[in-house]
Design a protein around this motif. Structure first.
Motif, PDB file in Angstrom:
ATOM      1  N   GLU A   1     -22.414   5.518  30.723  1.00  9.63           N
ATOM      2  CA  GLU A   1     -21.580   4.399  31.104  1.00  9.63           C
ATOM      3  C   GLU A   1     -22.186   3.076  30.648  1.00  9.63           C
ATOM      4  O   GLU A   1     -23.399   2.888  30.706  1.00  9.63           O
ATOM      5  CB  GLU A   1     -21.383   4.361  32.624  1.00  9.63           C
ATOM      6  N   SER A   2     -21.320   2.166  30.208  1.00 17.10           N
ATOM      7  CA  SER A   2     -21.816   0.860  29.804  1.00 17.10           C
ATOM      8  C   SER A   2     -21.980  -0.064  31.001  1.00 17.10           C
ATOM      9  O   SER A   2     -22.771  -0.981  30.977  1.00 17.10           O
ATOM     10  CB  SER A   2     -20.848   0.218  28.802  1.00 17.10           C
ATOM     11  N   VAL A   3     -21.208   0.146  32.050  1.00 16.99           N
ATOM     12  CA  VAL A   3     -21.309  -0.651  33.273  1.00 16.99           C
ATOM     13  C   VAL A   3     -21.382   0.311  34.439  1.00 16.99           C
ATOM     14  O   VAL A   3     -20.481   1.119  34.630  1.00 16.99           O
ATOM     15  CB  VAL A   3     -20.094  -1.587  33.448  1.00 16.99           C
ATOM     16  N   GLU A   4     -22.455   0.250  35.195  1.00 15.02           N
ATOM     17  CA  GLU A   4     -22.623   1.187  36.302  1.00 15.02           C
ATOM     18  C   GLU A   4     -23.378   0.492  37.417  1.00 15.02           C
ATOM     19  O   GLU A   4     -24.468  -0.030  37.201  1.00 15.02           O
ATOM     20  CB  GLU A   4     -23.400   2.419  35.844  1.00 15.02           C
ATOM     21  N   THR A   5     -22.790   0.448  38.600  1.00 16.20           N
ATOM     22  CA  THR A   5     -23.450  -0.145  39.755  1.00 16.20           C
ATOM     23  C   THR A   5     -23.701   0.950  40.771  1.00 16.20           C
ATOM     24  O   THR A   5     -22.762   1.590  41.249  1.00 16.20           O
ATOM     25  CB  THR A   5     -22.587  -1.249  40.387  1.00 16.20           C
TER      26      THR A   5
ATOM     27  N   GLY B   1      -7.764   3.413  34.838  1.00 17.10           N
ATOM     28  CA  GLY B   1      -8.626   2.411  35.450  1.00 17.10           C
ATOM     29  C   GLY B   1     -10.061   2.876  35.563  1.00 17.10           C
ATOM     30  O   GLY B   1     -10.602   3.550  34.690  1.00 17.10           O
ATOM     31  N   GLY B   2     -10.698   2.510  36.689  1.00 13.03           N
ATOM     32  CA  GLY B   2     -12.107   2.799  36.879  1.00 13.03           C
ATOM     33  C   GLY B   2     -12.347   4.157  37.512  1.00 13.03           C
ATOM     34  O   GLY B   2     -11.432   4.959  37.736  1.00 13.03           O
ATOM     35  N   LEU B   3     -13.613   4.402  37.811  1.00 18.14           N
ATOM     36  CA  LEU B   3     -14.035   5.662  38.420  1.00 18.14           C
ATOM     37  C   LEU B   3     -15.082   5.364  39.483  1.00 18.14           C
ATOM     38  O   LEU B   3     -16.031   4.618  39.247  1.00 18.14           O
ATOM     39  CB  LEU B   3     -14.630   6.590  37.354  1.00 18.14           C
ATOM     40  N   VAL B   4     -14.889   5.928  40.673  1.00 16.51           N
ATOM     41  CA  VAL B   4     -15.896   5.890  41.723  1.00 16.51           C
ATOM     42  C   VAL B   4     -16.427   7.309  41.885  1.00 16.51           C
ATOM     43  O   VAL B   4     -15.669   8.243  42.154  1.00 16.51           O
ATOM     44  CB  VAL B   4     -15.321   5.382  43.054  1.00 16.51           C
TER      45      VAL B   4
ATOM     46  N   LEU C   1     -17.919   2.838  38.315  1.00 15.55           N
ATOM     47  CA  LEU C   1     -17.810   2.742  36.865  1.00 15.55           C
ATOM     48  C   LEU C   1     -16.457   2.109  36.572  1.00 15.55           C
ATOM     49  O   LEU C   1     -15.436   2.793  36.503  1.00 15.55           O
ATOM     50  CB  LEU C   1     -17.900   4.135  36.236  1.00 15.55           C
ATOM     51  N   PRO C   2     -16.405   0.786  36.423  1.00 15.09           N
ATOM     52  CA  PRO C   2     -15.110   0.116  36.316  1.00 15.09           C
ATOM     53  C   PRO C   2     -14.365   0.386  35.019  1.00 15.09           C
ATOM     54  O   PRO C   2     -13.163   0.153  34.952  1.00 15.09           O
ATOM     55  CB  PRO C   2     -15.467  -1.366  36.448  1.00 15.09           C
TER      56      PRO C   2
END
Length: 865
Positions: free
Chosen positions: A221-225, A318-321, A305-306
């Motif tokens: 993932e490029s964006v992961e919180t 859309g995103g993924l939780v 993961l937006p």
């Protein structure tokens, strides 16, 4: 690391002696069994040391009966020292020759061991490799300094050492036949010896508060919180619910009270997916959004993961939780019981023998009954109060070494009613939602001797929902019943030193029966000109049909490391089988004609990450995503049975900067392009079975900022801000309009501080209101004897800006085997009457708002063991 420990005799004699004799201490207690405290990983990584002064009560049998902190060294150090001291065993003290209870003070010093290296060849980097969960040494692990090409192997005690490594930062790689290769970095200073402890998993890993070396899950993932469970539980406004922390992360818009929806990067709520252990579930939150649908005690980590995520997940625009459940304790019986003004919950887990572990959990809400008894039985006429419950069960069976089979059962129920009362029964307007879902999944994991891993997760589920919209006596009803099944399986292996490959299949099937009746315009779709409580139109119809949608998606992705650059390409091939039993509306005397078609989607994904500096990482990603039509939209009466796939293109560019060891800043820009969106037909009288069309397009773009302080000396928190715009064009030739869920600004500030067993926290949220279409006038409809609205420019006004301050106070008491938490979580402390929806008077001459909850003080207690 070296732990210094000293103890000093204090007061507290507790024996019965004659009044005439002065008791005499004839023997001091002597420590017989010492338990080493676990050095808090974050503190050790940051190089921090501390001393904790403990008050230890020792019984006449020499066992510790109570431990408390006399002088704090910091929340993490305190917890580690108390946990270790509770397991000490002493030779008991004696008073007048008789064993007696006493109380002592004990100083526990956490010191990171640094030794000066002499001029002769010396060991300047050493350590031990332990099993993360069993804390036992692992022999035969190859430890390699990859940038120097030097290598050694751990001995029977799990230890290793290197002589005279050059000063500076080196990449360390650990590998063994029973382990997936892991890597990390260590920095050696001149004249110092670096001593480390690596806790590794001999199986698939995740992220939690105990981890020191992260298992090598490929970074796709490029964006992961990622938020650890222990942090999430302490966020104000979440009432201790781990998964509610997602509502405060960057890229997530604030959902309306009563919806429980996730709106990520301008995508519709139905376009964001939620997965638990790789299995899709309908919702992360109960309707109303007050609680999550999965018990937080079962959660190890939650990742947002937006967009632009890896090829192993799909079926959403859309995103993924992604929620990972935690391993169950290997020994003993553990659990908790908790209650507050919202609900009550409990969980218990037990280890049965050496191989089997089981746990059950449940939650039940009663806020509606509580407020109904205190305020008014008609409290729902003023505030929408949801009712919900959920329950879970998990069992894990250890097969062979490195092989495990687990079963997880999840269930959730929801009920919500919101209404606008009226003295005229014919004018009462109300929405009512009832829903339940269930999932049963098995998970097989195997770690192969060559370090490769296999995971297979078959699952089965059932979803049901009942939605009713009423205007007086005119109901519009939508009932859905869905059976779901599927299989997720993957194989991962390192093919060469810089390259790791994963292949797998993601299969999911949904068989749905839909029964719908009432107005063709209710419930409203995104983009409809509509106000809450608006009377239904004259067009009334009914339909009952079934659909079956199956998606078989093989996927492959890899990770290629080329020095500071990491390239992660991926490819997903979705084959959607879309079938239904009605291609056209039922006609008297005419047999129903079904349909069946195959739709293909090829989704390439790519992420490139460049570590430009040891503190700076730049990342870019791109990916295609496809989504099957909603079964409800395949109605031959209310929808279109010929609908195909919707598509999204995600582009992201971001940078992450490590400002300190625990303080990071991340900034991300994103752009999403949508096409093939399903919209309502613009024709006053659409063609047969063509009430919906698929020529809508959309776009979302913006940026987000996250400044995050991880747990440090009892303090943690973050500031997240998102600036975005989301637009839609329903049909060719029409102008762009704002998306119904667009929010320009979303700000969240979260802070929590723990000191001496007390935790103080605050959360502030601010968000732009959702767009709405104004009513500029009305006319009287004599036929229906009611006023009808005249709308202005679509989505040209907004619900007023939302802002709210929440506070939390928590007091924790710890005994040898039991912990007690008392907390007060006060939401909306300023009593801000935040508008949640626009409403109008009967003649549309006056505009008002449905407001959210007033100040809500959630007082709760939690006992765990």
């Amino acid at each position: 690391m070296r732990l210094h420990h000293f103890w000093v005799m204090a007061l507290a004699l507790a024996c019965a002696l004659p009044a005439r004799a002065e008791p005499k201490l004839t023997r001091l207690p002597r420590l017989q069994t010492f338990v080493e405290a676990t050095y808090p990983p974050a503190e050790q990584a940051a190089g921090r040391e501390a001393t904790v002064l403990l008050a230890i009560e020792i019984g006449a049998d020499g066992k510790v009966t109570h431990v408390s902190v006399a002088r704090s060294g910091g929340a993490d150090f305190d917890a580690a020292a108390v946990a270790a001291a509770a397991r000490f065993v002493f030779q008991p003290a004696e008073v007048d020759g008789v064993p007696a209870p006493v109380k002592i003070t004990y100083r526990y010093a956490f010191v990171i061991k640094h030794e000066t290296v002499k001029a002769a060849p010396q060991v300047n980097f050493e350590g031990v490799v332990l099993d993360r969960f069993k804390k036992t040494p692992i022999a035969g692990v190859a430890v390699k300094v990859t940038d120097l090409g030097r290598k050694t192997v751990t001995g029977a005690d799990g230890r290793f050492a290197f002589v005279d490594l050059p000063i500076g930062t080196h990449r360390i790689e650990l590998s063994a036949p029973k382990l997936i290769t892991v890597s990390t970095e260590e920095t050696l200073a001149e004249g110092r010896k670096r001593t480390v402890r690596y806790l590794v998993e001999p199986k698939l890993g995740g992220v939690d508060e105990e981890e020191v070396v992260r298992a090598p899950r490929i970074k796709k993932e490029s964006v992961e919180t990622t938020i650890r469970t222990e942090e999430a539980r302490r966020v104000p406004g979440t009432e201790g619910d781990t998964l509610k922390v997602v509502q405060n992360l960057p890229g997530v818009a604030r959902a309306q009270l009563g919806s429980g929806q996730l709106i990520v990067w301008g995508a519709a709520p139905a376009d964001t997916r939620v997965d638990v252990d790789g299995v899709e579930v309908p919702a992360l939150y109960h309707v109303g959004g007050l609680r999550s649908t999965v018990n937080g005690e079962l959660v190890r980590s939650v990742e947002l993961l937006p967009g632009a995520y890896g090829a192993d997940y799909g079926r959403g625009l859309g995103g993924l939780v992604r929620v990972d459940t935690r391993p169950l304790p290997e020994r003993g019986v553990h659990g908790y019981v908790a209650a507050d003004v919202l609900d009550a919950s409990a969980m218990i887990s037990a280890a049965i023998g050496k191989r089997l572990r089981v746990a059950v959990a449940a939650r039940y809400s009663y806020l509606d009954k509580l407020l109904g008894g205190i305020i008014s039985p008609k409290v729902n006429d003023y505030f929408p109060i949801p009712r919900y419950d959920d329950y879970q069960a998990k069992a894990t069976l250890a097969l062979r070494r490195g092989e495990e089979l687990s079963a997880l059962f999840l269930a959730s129920d929801d009920h919500l009613r919101r209404s606008l009362p009226s003295s005229d029964p014919a004018e009462v307007r109300a929405d009512e939602t009832n829903g339940s879902w269930y999932r049963l999944m098995l998970r097989y994991t195997r770690l192969l001797p060559d370090g490769a891993s296999v995971v297979a997760t078959p699952f089965f589920g059932y979803d049901t929902s009942r939605q009713s919209t009423r205007f007086g006596g005119s109901p519009t009803e939508l009932d859905l019943d869905s059976w779901r099944y599927g299989l997720r399986a993957s194989y991962r292996r390192r093919l060469a030193r810089p390259f790791t490959l994963s292949v797998g299949v993601d299969l999911q099937g949904t068989r749905t029966h839909v029964a719908r009746s009432g107005s063709i315009t209710l419930p409203p779709r995104e983009g409809d000109l509509y106000v809450f409580g608006q009377a239904p139109g004259d067009d009334v119809a009914a339909d009952s049909f079934s659909t079956h949608i199956v998606d078989a998606a093989p996927f492959v992705f890899g990770e290629l490391r080329l020095g500071p650059v990491t390239i992660t390409p991926g490819l997903r091939l979705d084959a959607f089988l879309i079938a239904g039993d009605h291609l056209s509306p039922d006609a008297s005397g005419t047999p129903a004609i079904g349909f069946q078609r195959l739709a293909w989607a090829l989704d390439p994904r790519l992420t490139v990450s460049w570590r430009a500096h040891r503190r700076l990482t730049l990342t870019a990603a791109v990916g295609l995503f496809h989504q099957a039509p909603d079964p409800v939209d395949l109605s031959a009466v209310f929808g279109n049975p010929t609908l195909g796939l919707e598509r999204a293109l995600h582009l992201t560019l971001g940078a992450a900067v490590h400002l300190t060891g625990t303080l990071t800043a991340e900034v991300v820009g994103f752009y999403t392009q949508l096409d093939g969106l399903v919209t309502r037909s613009p024709l006053p009288s659409p063609e047969l079975a063509r009430a919906l069309t698929q020529d809508g397009i959309g776009r979302s773009y913006g940026g987000q900022l996250l400044l995050r302080q991880e747990l440090w000396r009892g303090l943690f928190g973050w500031v997240s801000y998102s600036l975005s715009r989301s637009e839609r064009r329903d049909h060719p030739g029409l102008p762009w309009r704002l998306f119904d869920y667009d929010q320009t600004h979303v700000l969240a500030v979260v802070a929590s501080y723990e000191v001496r067993g007390w935790t103080f926290g605050a959360r502030f949220r601010l968000s732009t209101g959702f767009p709405r279409t104004p009513v500029t006038g009305s006319y009287y409809d004599a036929r229906d004897d009611r006023y009808q609205p005249i709308f202005g420019q679509q989505n040209s006004i907004r619900i007023p800006t939302f802002y709210q301050l929440d506070l939390r106070i928590d007091r924790r008491f710890v005994w040898s085997r039991v912990a007690l938490d008392l907390f007060l979580d006060v939401q909306n402390v300023t009593y801000q009457r935040n508008p949640e929806e626009v409403v109008y008077s009967e003649d549309f001459a006056q505009r008002g708002y449905i407001t959210g909850l007033p100040t809500l003080a959630v007082l709760g207690v939690r006992v765990e063991w």
